[in-house]
Structure formats: C-alpha cells, structure tokens
Design a protein around this motif. Structure first.
Motif, PDB file in Angstrom:
ATOM      1  N   UNK A   1      -1.798  16.475 -25.731  1.00 39.37           N
ATOM      2  CA  UNK A   1      -0.891  15.950 -24.540  1.00 39.37           C
ATOM      3  C   UNK A   1      -1.278  14.609 -24.341  1.00 39.37           C
ATOM      4  N   UNK A   2      -2.966  14.466 -24.088  1.00 41.57           N
ATOM      5  CA  UNK A   2      -3.224  13.074 -23.752  1.00 41.57           C
ATOM      6  C   UNK A   2      -3.227  12.223 -24.607  1.00 41.57           C
ATOM      7  N   UNK A   3      -3.367  12.659 -25.799  1.00 40.22           N
ATOM      8  CA  UNK A   3      -3.287  11.491 -27.061  1.00 40.22           C
ATOM      9  C   UNK A   3      -1.764  10.990 -27.309  1.00 40.22           C
ATOM     10  N   UNK A   4      -0.861  11.907 -26.974  1.00 39.83           N
ATOM     11  CA  UNK A   4       0.413  11.508 -27.100  1.00 39.83           C
ATOM     12  C   UNK A   4       0.739  10.599 -25.995  1.00 39.83           C
ATOM     13  N   UNK A   5       0.488  10.881 -24.905  1.00 42.37           N
ATOM     14  CA  UNK A   5       0.692   9.947 -23.683  1.00 42.37           C
ATOM     15  C   UNK A   5       0.058   8.640 -23.908  1.00 42.37           C
ATOM     16  N   UNK A   6      -1.346   8.622 -24.394  1.00 44.36           N
ATOM     17  CA  UNK A   6      -1.778   7.271 -24.940  1.00 44.36           C
ATOM     18  C   UNK A   6      -1.202   6.310 -25.907  1.00 44.36           C
ATOM     19  N   UNK A   7      -0.663   7.524 -27.061  1.00 47.29           N
ATOM     20  CA  UNK A   7      -0.060   6.727 -27.963  1.00 47.29           C
ATOM     21  C   UNK A   7       1.346   6.082 -27.366  1.00 47.29           C
ATOM     22  N   UNK A   8       2.021   6.797 -26.661  1.00 50.20           N
ATOM     23  CA  UNK A   8       3.166   6.262 -25.998  1.00 50.20           C
ATOM     24  C   UNK A   8       2.843   4.822 -25.441  1.00 50.20           C
ATOM     25  N   UNK A   9       1.854   4.915 -24.305  1.00 49.44           N
ATOM     26  CA  UNK A   9       1.426   3.440 -23.726  1.00 49.44           C
ATOM     27  C   UNK A   9       1.406   2.582 -24.402  1.00 49.44           C
ATOM     28  N   UNK A  10       0.383   2.744 -25.592  1.00 52.18           N
ATOM     29  CA  UNK A  10       0.070   1.581 -26.626  1.00 52.18           C
ATOM     30  C   UNK A  10       1.284   1.176 -27.363  1.00 52.18           C
ATOM     31  N   UNK A  41       5.013   9.308 -16.689  1.00 54.98           N
ATOM     32  CA  UNK A  41       4.035   9.515 -15.536  1.00 54.98           C
ATOM     33  C   UNK A  41       4.598  10.853 -14.884  1.00 54.98           C
ATOM     34  N   UNK A  42       5.838  10.753 -14.512  1.00 59.21           N
ATOM     35  CA  UNK A  42       6.359  12.233 -13.818  1.00 59.21           C
ATOM     36  C   UNK A  42       6.118  13.330 -14.776  1.00 59.21           C
ATOM     37  N   UNK A  43       6.227  13.355 -16.047  1.00 55.76           N
ATOM     38  CA  UNK A  43       5.905  14.275 -16.976  1.00 55.76           C
ATOM     39  C   UNK A  43       4.762  14.840 -16.660  1.00 55.76           C
ATOM     40  N   UNK A  44       3.906  13.858 -16.821  1.00 55.88           N
ATOM     41  CA  UNK A  44       2.477  14.079 -16.810  1.00 55.88           C
ATOM     42  C   UNK A  44       1.924  14.879 -15.565  1.00 55.88           C
ATOM     43  N   UNK A  45       2.600  14.446 -14.379  1.00 55.86           N
ATOM     44  CA  UNK A  45       2.317  14.842 -13.020  1.00 55.86           C
ATOM     45  C   UNK A  45       2.922  16.249 -13.048  1.00 55.86           C
ATOM     46  N   UNK A  46       4.021  16.369 -13.451  1.00 57.25           N
ATOM     47  CA  UNK A  46       4.756  17.824 -13.472  1.00 57.25           C
ATOM     48  C   UNK A  46       3.861  18.740 -14.351  1.00 57.25           C
ATOM     49  N   UNK A  47       3.500  18.381 -15.439  1.00 53.47           N
ATOM     50  CA  UNK A  47       2.662  19.202 -16.168  1.00 53.47           C
ATOM     51  C   UNK A  47       1.485  19.610 -15.671  1.00 53.47           C
ATOM     52  N   UNK A  48       0.847  18.786 -14.895  1.00 54.44           N
ATOM     53  CA  UNK A  48      -0.413  19.009 -14.255  1.00 54.44           C
ATOM     54  C   UNK A  48      -0.369  20.053 -13.113  1.00 54.44           C
ATOM     55  N   UNK A  49       0.947  19.825 -12.474  1.00 52.99           N
ATOM     56  CA  UNK A  49       1.132  20.512 -11.282  1.00 52.99           C
ATOM     57  C   UNK A  49       1.647  22.156 -11.723  1.00 52.99           C
ATOM     58  N   UNK A  50       2.159  22.099 -12.900  1.00 49.72           N
ATOM     59  CA  UNK A  50       2.509  23.431 -13.412  1.00 49.72           C
ATOM     60  C   UNK A  50       1.359  24.167 -13.883  1.00 49.72           C
ATOM     61  N   UNK A  51       0.302  23.550 -14.536  1.00 51.30           N
ATOM     62  CA  UNK A  51      -0.803  23.820 -15.013  1.00 51.30           C
ATOM     63  C   UNK A  51      -1.731  24.584 -13.768  1.00 51.30           C
TER      64      UNK A  51
END
Length: 217
Positions: A1-10, A41-51
């Motif tokens: 998940x982190x690699x996907x987010x980093x890729x999207x940002x780049x 960002x919201x997706x990441x926050x929600x994913x962390x909250x769900x975890x």
C-alpha cells in the motif's frame, strides 16, 4: 500500500511538473490534482483507522476467547470433582449395629456393645447416628424385655422429630418379650437419627439392639 501511494505521489508530481513546464497547467488542473491528493490522503487515513479498529476487535475477541476457555476449564474441573465425589460416596459402605442398652441413657438410648460401626458414624457416647453420606437408609430396632416387668418403648427420631415407635410388649405375666420396628428414610448429610423418648429402659435385656445402614445413594 505504501509503495502504491508513493508511486501515485511521484506520478502526480511528474505530471504536474510537466504541465507547468509546457505552460499548460491551469487552475482547474491544479484543483484536480489537489483533489486526487486529498482523496489519496483520506484513503490512507481511513485505511489506518480501519486497521486500528480491526486490531482492537481482534484483541477484544482474543480476551473473550481466553475467558471462555478458562470458564470451560473450570466447568470441566468442577464436573470431574463432583462426579468423582459422587462416585466415591456411592461406593462407600455405611452402617452400624449395636446392642446391650445402657440403662443410664439420657435423651437418646445408648448401647454398650458395638457389633459393626462403619466410619464411626454412630456415637456410643451419645447414642446418635450422624449421616455423612446422603442416601436412602434402613433402620431397625428390637427391644427385648425381661420377664415379669412393665413395658419398654422408644421412638425413632430423625432430627429431633419422632417418626414411629417400637414397643417390647405390655403383658407383665409373660416371659421374655420383644418388639421390633423398622424405618426407611432418605437422609441428607448432617441428619441425625436416634432412639429417644424411651420408657422402661431399666427392664431391657442385653439382646436389645439398634441397626442402620444405607440402602442406596
């Protein structure tokens, strides 16, 4: 998940830089890019909250499972203990037989001769049988009276309550006379049985007796 987010940002950074360098970046393009970034960002926050919520749920369920296993272990232990206790009580032989009445008896008729006394549940000193093992009991008493004397009689008493009487006979002109009576009673642990409220005990012969034993659990 982190690699996907980093890729999207780049990727978004490269696209944004390319648009700016070519002079095609507009206000709407920047807004769209910002919206995508915010959504990610919201997706990441929600994913962390769900975890975190999932971790809390797993911890709670794990504690409940531990409690259930502990309770189950206690139930099994108590069942085995009760079963073993009942089995042992069922197999215990309980009974007594005494004879030769003591004419100095008080509230309970005492006997001086012990024929059988399993577990010493019958007390010679008090004349009382105390039940340790619950169950159905059979008691019998025989009063043997000397000739030419008045009657002798006693009551079967359970926990201080008279149940029935045994009488040696009332014919003073007869020779040796005897009378017997039996009592069947379901006892609980701690119940007491005796021959009480006796009359004419001075006339009782040594062959008089008192017997009791457990028939079943």
């Amino acid at each position: 998940m982190k690699f996907v987010v980093l890729f999207v940002f780049l990727f978004l950074g490269v696209v944004s830089g390319f648009l700016v360098e070519n002079g095609n970046a507009t206000s709407s393009t920047h807004q769209a890019t910002d919206q995508v970034i915010q959504n990610m960002y919201n997706l990441i926050v929600n994913e962390q909250r769900s975890r975190l919520q999932l971790q809390k749920l797993v911890t709670t369920l794990s504690k409940k499972v531990d409690k259930l296993e502990h309770a189950q272990g206690q139930i099994q232990t108590e069942f085995l203990q009760n079963f073993t206790k009942r089995l042992n009580e069922t197999n215990v032989s309980v009974g007594f037989a005494v004879s030769d009445p003591d004419n100095s008896s008080g509230s309970a008729l005492k006997f001086k001769q012990v024929i059988y006394n399993s577990g010493d549940d019958y007390s010679l000193s008090s004349g009382v049988f105390t039940c340790r093992y619950p169950g159905l009991y059979f008691f019998t008493a025989t009063l043997f009276r000397k000739p030419g004397l008045r009657e002798s009689a006693c009551d079967f008493s359970v926990n201080g309550i008279d149940q029935l009487s045994v009488n040696s006979g009332t014919d003073v002109n007869a020779g040796y006379q005897s009378g017997s009576a039996s009592l069947v009673y379901r006892l609980k642990a701690g119940d007491i049985v005796m021959l009480s409220d006796c009359i004419g005990i001075n006339y009782l012969y040594a062959f008089s007796s008192f017997t009791g034993f457990r028939v079943s659990y």
